[in-house]
Write a protein that holds these residues in place. Structure first.
Motif, PDB file in Angstrom:
ATOM      1  N   GLY A   1       0.519  -1.310  -0.361  1.00  0.00           N
ATOM      2  CA  GLY A   1       0.182   0.354   0.035  1.00  0.00           C
ATOM      3  C   GLY A   1       0.828   1.111  -0.218  1.00  0.00           C
ATOM      4  O   GLY A   1       2.185   1.140  -0.204  1.00  0.00           O
ATOM      5  N   ARG A   2      -0.024   2.268   0.084  1.00  0.00           N
ATOM      6  CA  ARG A   2       1.049   3.592   0.622  1.00  0.00           C
ATOM      7  C   ARG A   2       1.691   3.566   1.753  1.00  0.00           C
ATOM      8  O   ARG A   2       0.974   3.386   2.881  1.00  0.00           O
ATOM      9  CB  ARG A   2       0.003   4.048   0.453  1.00  0.00           C
ATOM     10  N   PRO A   3       3.175   4.278   1.319  1.00  0.00           N
ATOM     11  CA  PRO A   3       4.012   4.074   2.587  1.00  0.00           C
ATOM     12  C   PRO A   3       2.699   4.922   3.441  1.00  0.00           C
ATOM     13  O   PRO A   3       2.447   5.967   3.058  1.00  0.00           O
ATOM     14  CB  PRO A   3       5.001   4.918   2.141  1.00  0.00           C
ATOM     15  N   SER A   4       3.549   4.153   5.100  1.00  0.00           N
ATOM     16  CA  SER A   4       2.997   5.512   5.179  1.00  0.00           C
ATOM     17  C   SER A   4       3.486   6.224   5.984  1.00  0.00           C
ATOM     18  O   SER A   4       4.616   7.271   5.539  1.00  0.00           O
ATOM     19  CB  SER A   4       3.279   4.283   7.004  1.00  0.00           C
ATOM     20  N   LEU A   5       2.907   7.513   5.961  1.00  0.00           N
ATOM     21  CA  LEU A   5       3.109   9.734   6.601  1.00  0.00           C
ATOM     22  C   LEU A   5       3.905   9.131   8.135  1.00  0.00           C
ATOM     23  O   LEU A   5       4.884  10.198   7.629  1.00  0.00           O
ATOM     24  CB  LEU A   5       1.682   9.840   6.935  1.00  0.00           C
ATOM     25  N   LEU A   6       3.686   8.217   8.474  1.00  0.00           N
ATOM     26  CA  LEU A   6       4.735   8.769  10.162  1.00  0.00           C
ATOM     27  C   LEU A   6       5.961   7.443  10.578  1.00  0.00           C
ATOM     28  O   LEU A   6       5.557   6.428   9.741  1.00  0.00           O
ATOM     29  CB  LEU A   6       3.313   8.846  11.292  1.00  0.00           C
ATOM     30  N   ASN A   7       6.963   8.074  10.518  1.00  0.00           N
ATOM     31  CA  ASN A   7       7.854   7.388  10.672  1.00  0.00           C
ATOM     32  C   ASN A   7       7.914   6.332  11.878  1.00  0.00           C
ATOM     33  O   ASN A   7       7.088   6.552  12.771  1.00  0.00           O
ATOM     34  CB  ASN A   7       9.528   7.709  10.608  1.00  0.00           C
ATOM     35  N   GLU A   8       8.642   5.785  12.192  1.00  0.00           N
ATOM     36  CA  GLU A   8       8.624   5.021  14.057  1.00  0.00           C
ATOM     37  C   GLU A   8       8.593   6.020  15.054  1.00  0.00           C
ATOM     38  O   GLU A   8       7.804   5.926  15.874  1.00  0.00           O
ATOM     39  CB  GLU A   8       9.884   4.076  13.987  1.00  0.00           C
ATOM     40  N   SER A   9       9.765   6.846  14.653  1.00  0.00           N
ATOM     41  CA  SER A   9      10.100   7.946  16.097  1.00  0.00           C
ATOM     42  C   SER A   9       8.640   8.717  15.976  1.00  0.00           C
ATOM     43  O   SER A   9       8.228   8.916  17.118  1.00  0.00           O
ATOM     44  CB  SER A   9      11.193   8.793  15.727  1.00  0.00           C
ATOM     45  N   GLU A  10       8.204   9.447  14.893  1.00  0.00           N
ATOM     46  CA  GLU A  10       7.153   9.991  14.888  1.00  0.00           C
ATOM     47  C   GLU A  10       5.451   9.511  15.661  1.00  0.00           C
ATOM     48  O   GLU A  10       4.480   9.611  16.425  1.00  0.00           O
ATOM     49  CB  GLU A  10       6.508  10.317  13.627  1.00  0.00           C
ATOM     50  N   LEU A  11       5.977   8.021  16.172  1.00  0.00           N
ATOM     51  CA  LEU A  11       4.846   6.990  16.100  1.00  0.00           C
ATOM     52  C   LEU A  11       5.076   6.967  17.793  1.00  0.00           C
ATOM     53  O   LEU A  11       4.225   7.356  18.664  1.00  0.00           O
ATOM     54  CB  LEU A  11       4.677   5.440  15.537  1.00  0.00           C
ATOM     55  N   ALA A  12       6.334   6.740  17.729  1.00  0.00           N
ATOM     56  CA  ALA A  12       6.831   6.707  18.823  1.00  0.00           C
ATOM     57  C   ALA A  12       5.798   8.119  19.864  1.00  0.00           C
ATOM     58  O   ALA A  12       5.408   7.673  21.024  1.00  0.00           O
ATOM     59  CB  ALA A  12       8.136   6.418  19.411  1.00  0.00           C
ATOM     60  N   VAL A  13       6.012   8.866  19.461  1.00  0.00           N
ATOM     61  CA  VAL A  13       5.715  10.746  19.678  1.00  0.00           C
ATOM     62  C   VAL A  13       4.303  10.536  19.932  1.00  0.00           C
ATOM     63  O   VAL A  13       3.858  10.375  21.016  1.00  0.00           O
ATOM     64  CB  VAL A  13       5.890  11.883  19.239  1.00  0.00           C
ATOM     65  N   LEU A  14       3.288  10.360  19.071  1.00  0.00           N
ATOM     66  CA  LEU A  14       2.575   9.994  19.047  1.00  0.00           C
ATOM     67  C   LEU A  14       1.684   9.209  20.395  1.00  0.00           C
ATOM     68  O   LEU A  14       0.582   9.463  21.075  1.00  0.00           O
ATOM     69  CB  LEU A  14       1.682   9.049  17.667  1.00  0.00           C
ATOM     70  N   GLN A  15       2.509   8.054  20.414  1.00  0.00           N
ATOM     71  CA  GLN A  15       2.313   6.830  21.576  1.00  0.00           C
ATOM     72  C   GLN A  15       2.381   7.828  23.348  1.00  0.00           C
ATOM     73  O   GLN A  15       1.193   7.359  24.101  1.00  0.00           O
ATOM     74  CB  GLN A  15       3.376   6.082  22.291  1.00  0.00           C
ATOM     75  N   GLN A  16       3.318   8.953  23.196  1.00  0.00           N
ATOM     76  CA  GLN A  16       3.558   9.273  24.032  1.00  0.00           C
ATOM     77  C   GLN A  16       2.556  10.308  24.660  1.00  0.00           C
ATOM     78  O   GLN A  16       2.535  10.564  25.795  1.00  0.00           O
ATOM     79  CB  GLN A  16       5.033   9.977  24.563  1.00  0.00           C
ATOM     80  N   LEU A  17       2.427  11.176  23.288  1.00  0.00           N
ATOM     81  CA  LEU A  17       0.891  12.167  23.343  1.00  0.00           C
ATOM     82  C   LEU A  17      -0.070  11.630  24.143  1.00  0.00           C
ATOM     83  O   LEU A  17      -1.015  12.202  24.833  1.00  0.00           O
ATOM     84  CB  LEU A  17       1.046  13.139  22.478  1.00  0.00           C
ATOM     85  N   VAL A  18      -0.491  10.249  23.671  1.00  0.00           N
ATOM     86  CA  VAL A  18      -1.900  10.079  23.765  1.00  0.00           C
ATOM     87  C   VAL A  18      -1.878   9.474  25.342  1.00  0.00           C
ATOM     88  O   VAL A  18      -2.650  10.117  25.638  1.00  0.00           O
ATOM     89  CB  VAL A  18      -1.705   8.486  23.147  1.00  0.00           C
ATOM     90  N   GLU A  19      -0.561   8.973  25.798  1.00  0.00           N
ATOM     91  CA  GLU A  19      -0.747   9.008  26.952  1.00  0.00           C
ATOM     92  C   GLU A  19      -1.566  10.065  28.437  1.00  0.00           C
ATOM     93  O   GLU A  19      -1.888   9.590  29.687  1.00  0.00           O
ATOM     94  CB  GLU A  19       0.497   8.393  27.962  1.00  0.00           C
ATOM     95  N   GLU A  20       0.120  11.116  27.640  1.00  0.00           N
ATOM     96  CA  GLU A  20      -0.638  12.160  27.970  1.00  0.00           C
ATOM     97  C   GLU A  20      -1.616  12.726  28.008  1.00  0.00           C
ATOM     98  O   GLU A  20      -2.051  13.759  28.822  1.00  0.00           O
ATOM     99  CB  GLU A  20       0.847  13.249  27.745  1.00  0.00           C
ATOM    100  N   HIS A  21      -2.441  12.993  26.967  1.00  0.00           N
ATOM    101  CA  HIS A  21      -3.864  13.445  27.134  1.00  0.00           C
ATOM    102  C   HIS A  21      -4.859  12.596  26.270  1.00  0.00           C
ATOM    103  O   HIS A  21      -5.052  12.868  24.802  1.00  0.00           O
ATOM    104  CB  HIS A  21      -3.079  14.718  25.535  1.00  0.00           C
ATOM    105  N   PRO A  22      -5.409  11.832  26.729  1.00  0.00           N
ATOM    106  CA  PRO A  22      -6.391  10.442  26.433  1.00  0.00           C
ATOM    107  C   PRO A  22      -7.510  11.570  26.313  1.00  0.00           C
ATOM    108  O   PRO A  22      -8.012  12.112  27.012  1.00  0.00           O
ATOM    109  CB  PRO A  22      -6.469   9.424  27.344  1.00  0.00           C
ATOM    110  N   HIS A  23      -7.920  10.842  25.149  1.00  0.00           N
ATOM    111  CA  HIS A  23      -9.464  11.677  25.043  1.00  0.00           C
ATOM    112  C   HIS A  23     -10.002  12.665  24.284  1.00  0.00           C
ATOM    113  O   HIS A  23     -10.393  13.699  23.903  1.00  0.00           O
ATOM    114  CB  HIS A  23     -10.544  11.320  25.821  1.00  0.00           C
ATOM    115  N   GLN A  24      -8.574  13.238  24.089  1.00  0.00           N
ATOM    116  CA  GLN A  24      -8.380  14.791  23.155  1.00  0.00           C
ATOM    117  C   GLN A  24      -8.093  14.825  21.932  1.00  0.00           C
ATOM    118  O   GLN A  24      -6.659  15.436  21.969  1.00  0.00           O
ATOM    119  CB  GLN A  24      -7.783  15.738  24.200  1.00  0.00           C
ATOM    120  N   LEU A  25      -8.527  14.617  21.489  1.00  0.00           N
ATOM    121  CA  LEU A  25      -7.716  14.790  19.669  1.00  0.00           C
ATOM    122  C   LEU A  25      -7.730  15.954  19.455  1.00  0.00           C
ATOM    123  O   LEU A  25      -6.356  16.188  18.734  1.00  0.00           O
ATOM    124  CB  LEU A  25      -8.726  13.573  18.893  1.00  0.00           C
ATOM    125  N   PRO A  26      -7.979  16.602  18.999  1.00  0.00           N
ATOM    126  CA  PRO A  26      -7.750  18.208  19.099  1.00  0.00           C
ATOM    127  C   PRO A  26      -6.758  18.395  20.011  1.00  0.00           C
ATOM    128  O   PRO A  26      -5.818  19.127  19.269  1.00  0.00           O
ATOM    129  CB  PRO A  26      -8.529  19.227  19.362  1.00  0.00           C
TER     130      PRO A  26
END
Length: 143
Positions: A82-107
């Motif tokens: 498929g299309r290559p992912s827009l996010l690399n591994e380090s960006e996914l790790a940042v995303l994971q960390q932010l989810v833990e800090e800001h759950p349920h707050q997508l904006p």
């Protein structure tokens, strides 16, 4: 222009395999291809199979060739990239960390992600990335 008639002849061992794929195949495409093989085995021409299944003549011919070359494996869908992912591994790790800090707050997550990475992506892209990495956070799963 005259075309040579072409038929598939199934052995007694092959018949139950193709019947099973036709009746219980996981994907519709496999069931259609197996149906074409069974119809050919029963003496239907490529043009008749084309009309029955509503596909192009070349498609039926390809299915028959795939069966002759690779058997039931030839009728399976091939893996596709498929299309290559827009996010690399380090960006996914940042995303994971932010989810833990800001759950349920997508904006908030979306804004902070862009601030931290400098990458501009849509909220839908973040939602898909979270779903793909099996991070199930209520409110993020695509509906």
């Amino acid at each position: 222009m005259s075309r040579r008639l072409r038929f598939i002849s199934l052995t007694p061992d092959q018949q139950p395999i193709v019947n099973d794929a036709y009746q219980h195949g996981e994907k519709r495409a496999l069931r259609r291809r197996a149906h074409a093989i069974l119809l050919s085995h029963k003496g239907h021409t490529i043009n008749q199979i084309r009309d029955i299944l509503g596909v192009k003549r070349d498609t039926v011919s390809t299915w028959l060739s795939q069966w002759e070359k690779d058997g039931i494996e030839g009728l399976q869908d091939k893996p596709r990239e498929g299309r290559p992912s827009l996010l690399n591994e380090s960006e996914l790790a940042v995303l994971q960390q932010l989810v833990e800090e800001h759950p349920h707050q997508l904006p908030v997550l979306h804004a902070k992600f862009q601030d931290k990475t400098g990458k501009v992506v849509s909220q839908d892209t973040l939602r898909r990335a979270l779903k793909k990495t099996a991070t199930v956070v209520s409110g993020y799963a695509a509906h």
